[in-house]
Design a protein around this motif. Sequence first.
Motif, PDB file in Angstrom:
ATOM      1  N   ILE A 173      27.390  48.462  21.889  1.00 44.61           N
ATOM      2  CA  ILE A 173      27.259  47.736  23.249  1.00 44.61           C
ATOM      3  C   ILE A 173      25.656  48.043  23.891  1.00 44.61           C
ATOM      4  O   ILE A 173      24.859  47.207  24.123  1.00 44.61           O
ATOM      5  N   TYR A 174      25.507  49.434  23.758  1.00 48.57           N
ATOM      6  CA  TYR A 174      24.265  49.857  24.311  1.00 48.57           C
ATOM      7  C   TYR A 174      23.086  50.052  23.528  1.00 48.57           C
ATOM      8  O   TYR A 174      22.795  50.806  22.865  1.00 48.57           O
ATOM      9  N   ARG A 175      22.522  48.741  23.240  1.00 53.03           N
ATOM     10  CA  ARG A 175      21.229  48.483  22.343  1.00 53.03           C
ATOM     11  C   ARG A 175      20.328  47.527  23.073  1.00 53.03           C
ATOM     12  O   ARG A 175      20.707  46.944  24.063  1.00 53.03           O
ATOM     13  N   GLU A 176      19.218  47.570  22.565  1.00 45.56           N
ATOM     14  CA  GLU A 176      18.114  46.695  23.367  1.00 45.56           C
ATOM     15  C   GLU A 176      18.225  45.422  23.114  1.00 45.56           C
ATOM     16  O   GLU A 176      17.763  44.791  24.270  1.00 45.56           O
ATOM     17  N   ASP A 177      18.746  45.026  22.433  1.00 44.65           N
ATOM     18  CA  ASP A 177      18.987  43.362  21.996  1.00 44.65           C
ATOM     19  C   ASP A 177      19.993  42.825  22.709  1.00 44.65           C
ATOM     20  O   ASP A 177      20.375  41.823  22.548  1.00 44.65           O
ATOM     21  N   ILE A 178      20.829  43.651  23.440  1.00 46.19           N
ATOM     22  CA  ILE A 178      22.092  43.205  24.192  1.00 46.19           C
ATOM     23  C   ILE A 178      21.721  42.228  25.012  1.00 46.19           C
ATOM     24  O   ILE A 178      20.992  42.273  25.827  1.00 46.19           O
ATOM     25  N   VAL A 179      22.761  41.014  24.985  1.00 43.99           N
ATOM     26  CA  VAL A 179      22.675  39.885  25.946  1.00 43.99           C
ATOM     27  C   VAL A 179      24.049  39.786  26.393  1.00 43.99           C
ATOM     28  O   VAL A 179      25.190  39.648  25.781  1.00 43.99           O
ATOM     29  N   THR A 180      24.404  40.269  27.607  1.00 43.84           N
ATOM     30  CA  THR A 180      25.964  40.203  28.291  1.00 43.84           C
ATOM     31  C   THR A 180      26.143  39.038  29.046  1.00 43.84           C
ATOM     32  O   THR A 180      25.464  38.308  29.704  1.00 43.84           O
ATOM     33  N   ASN A 181      27.268  38.561  28.278  1.00 43.10           N
ATOM     34  CA  ASN A 181      27.700  37.270  29.112  1.00 43.10           C
ATOM     35  C   ASN A 181      28.050  37.628  30.609  1.00 43.10           C
ATOM     36  O   ASN A 181      28.990  38.700  30.825  1.00 43.10           O
ATOM     37  N   LEU A 182      27.770  36.800  31.447  1.00 43.81           N
ATOM     38  CA  LEU A 182      28.310  37.149  32.759  1.00 43.81           C
ATOM     39  C   LEU A 182      29.565  36.658  33.275  1.00 43.81           C
ATOM     40  O   LEU A 182      30.150  36.937  34.189  1.00 43.81           O
ATOM     41  N   VAL A 183      30.148  35.626  32.383  1.00 41.50           N
ATOM     42  CA  VAL A 183      31.456  35.499  32.563  1.00 41.50           C
ATOM     43  C   VAL A 183      31.986  35.529  30.930  1.00 41.50           C
ATOM     44  O   VAL A 183      31.726  35.022  30.115  1.00 41.50           O
ATOM     45  N   ARG A 184      33.230  36.272  31.212  1.00 47.24           N
ATOM     46  CA  ARG A 184      33.922  36.816  29.953  1.00 47.24           C
ATOM     47  C   ARG A 184      35.352  36.499  29.836  1.00 47.24           C
ATOM     48  O   ARG A 184      36.050  36.686  31.038  1.00 47.24           O
ATOM     49  N   VAL A 185      35.961  36.088  28.776  1.00 45.43           N
ATOM     50  CA  VAL A 185      37.589  35.991  28.701  1.00 45.43           C
ATOM     51  C   VAL A 185      37.689  37.065  27.746  1.00 45.43           C
ATOM     52  O   VAL A 185      37.523  36.955  26.621  1.00 45.43           O
ATOM     53  N   ILE A 186      38.798  37.887  28.125  1.00 44.71           N
ATOM     54  CA  ILE A 186      39.382  38.905  27.199  1.00 44.71           C
ATOM     55  C   ILE A 186      41.036  38.554  26.959  1.00 44.71           C
ATOM     56  O   ILE A 186      41.675  38.552  27.849  1.00 44.71           O
ATOM     57  N   ASP A 187      41.117  38.070  25.635  1.00 45.87           N
ATOM     58  CA  ASP A 187      42.490  37.584  25.473  1.00 45.87           C
ATOM     59  C   ASP A 187      43.143  38.854  24.756  1.00 45.87           C
ATOM     60  O   ASP A 187      42.803  39.366  23.734  1.00 45.87           O
ATOM     61  N   CYS A 188      44.180  39.501  25.372  1.00 45.89           N
ATOM     62  CA  CYS A 188      44.900  40.831  25.062  1.00 45.89           C
ATOM     63  C   CYS A 188      45.887  40.451  24.328  1.00 45.89           C
ATOM     64  O   CYS A 188      46.652  41.435  23.759  1.00 45.89           O
ATOM     65  N   ASN A 189      46.318  39.110  24.113  1.00 49.57           N
ATOM     66  CA  ASN A 189      47.370  38.881  23.328  1.00 49.57           C
ATOM     67  C   ASN A 189      48.751  39.558  23.931  1.00 49.57           C
ATOM     68  O   ASN A 189      49.044  39.232  25.023  1.00 49.57           O
TER      69      ASN A 189
END
Length: 431
Positions: free
Chosen positions: A75-91
């Motif tokens: 994740i910690y890279r120069e070209d990272i674009v972080t979504n400001l709204v994320r959905v994590i499906d934990c199943n």
Amino acid sequence: MKVLKLTKSKLKGNVMVPPSKSISHRAIICAALATGVSTIENIDYSDDINATIDAMRQLGAIIDKNEDKVVVKGIYREDIVTNLVRVIDCNESGSTLRFMVPISLLFEGITKFIGRGNLGKRPLETYFDIFKEQGIKYNHVENQLNMMVKGKLKPGEFSLPGNISSQFITGLLFTLPLLDGDSKITISTEIESKSYIDLTLSCMRSFGVEIKNNCYKEFIIKGNQKYVSRDYRVEGDYSQAAFYFAANALGCDIDIKDLNINSLQGDKEVIDILGRMGAKFYTYKDSIKCRVEDELTSTIIDASQCPDIIPVVTLVAAVSKGKTEIINAGRLRIKECDRLRAITNELNKIGAKIEEKEDGLIIEGVDELKGGLEVWSWKDHRIAMTLAIASTICKEPIVLVDYDCVAKSYPRFFEDFKMLGGNIDEWGMGE
């Protein structure tokens, strides 16, 4: 509904156990939090591991899935674009949920957590208390997983009881070293599942992050650390090997491969438990096996450090001479199902004598299991696999309903079971 007919058989041959699910979660997370590119070898794409892979992708990691390995660009890279709204499906993965909640608070924006099965009934109050203390916004729906969190975790002092799931502690351990400041976790009571903490700290150390463990009473965490990319191989899973060790204790002849005899996995306790019950273990160059040369005898089993192997050692106890007691097992009631109730109900159906206690079981050994009827997995992978092993000693066939739940941790279980000589009639398969 999926159904299998299982007839008495003697399993024999060699089996490569799946990679440790616990270590796989941790290695994928550490690699995703690292700078650079890591390769994680010996990955089995169970439902739980896929949930963690997809969760780290939601936070910005690039993860390429190959046949038995993943390549992770952190994740910690120069070209990272972080979504400001994320959905994590934990199943249905409790590990994914509890690991990802604090990790998600490293980033700006809103994270929504969803899941299925009993996951919404898993307690999260430990995190809610932290949210209230730090002003982190959240909302959730009672008894189902539909939760949103917004805010950033701040370094500081955190006090947690030791008799909660170690997953809360692990989630904070992953996250706190990356914050801009030092932190401390104080454990207020005797800690359960120490081995899972050991696995977390070992994996983090492999990826360059150090935490001071003061006898499991407090964890001293320096801030501003960085995870460092590396290549990593996941070792075999003792919680899955436990099914084959149990089968051997019941008369099968299986060589179990890809286990680290010096593993930190708490489920390696299966060797000690079955050893006390009369099994003899033999270590070869690339495998471990066990056999019972006299008779199985009863013992007392403390479930606090190894809850995942309790269903299958209950099966062995069911045909052991004398009375076996399982203690400190209350947390099994909030797994994928109430495992104390499930294993009691299903093994008693086929001839066992098990009494359910609030936080344990009393098992009176019987001479044999009858079989001859339908049993249910409770849609729990460990109950399904335990009942499959039970079929190897039942006088009459059993019909196992909802067997496909093994995909949660061991998707190829029934392929391996059949390869070893398991007698499976697939006439009942299908929806």
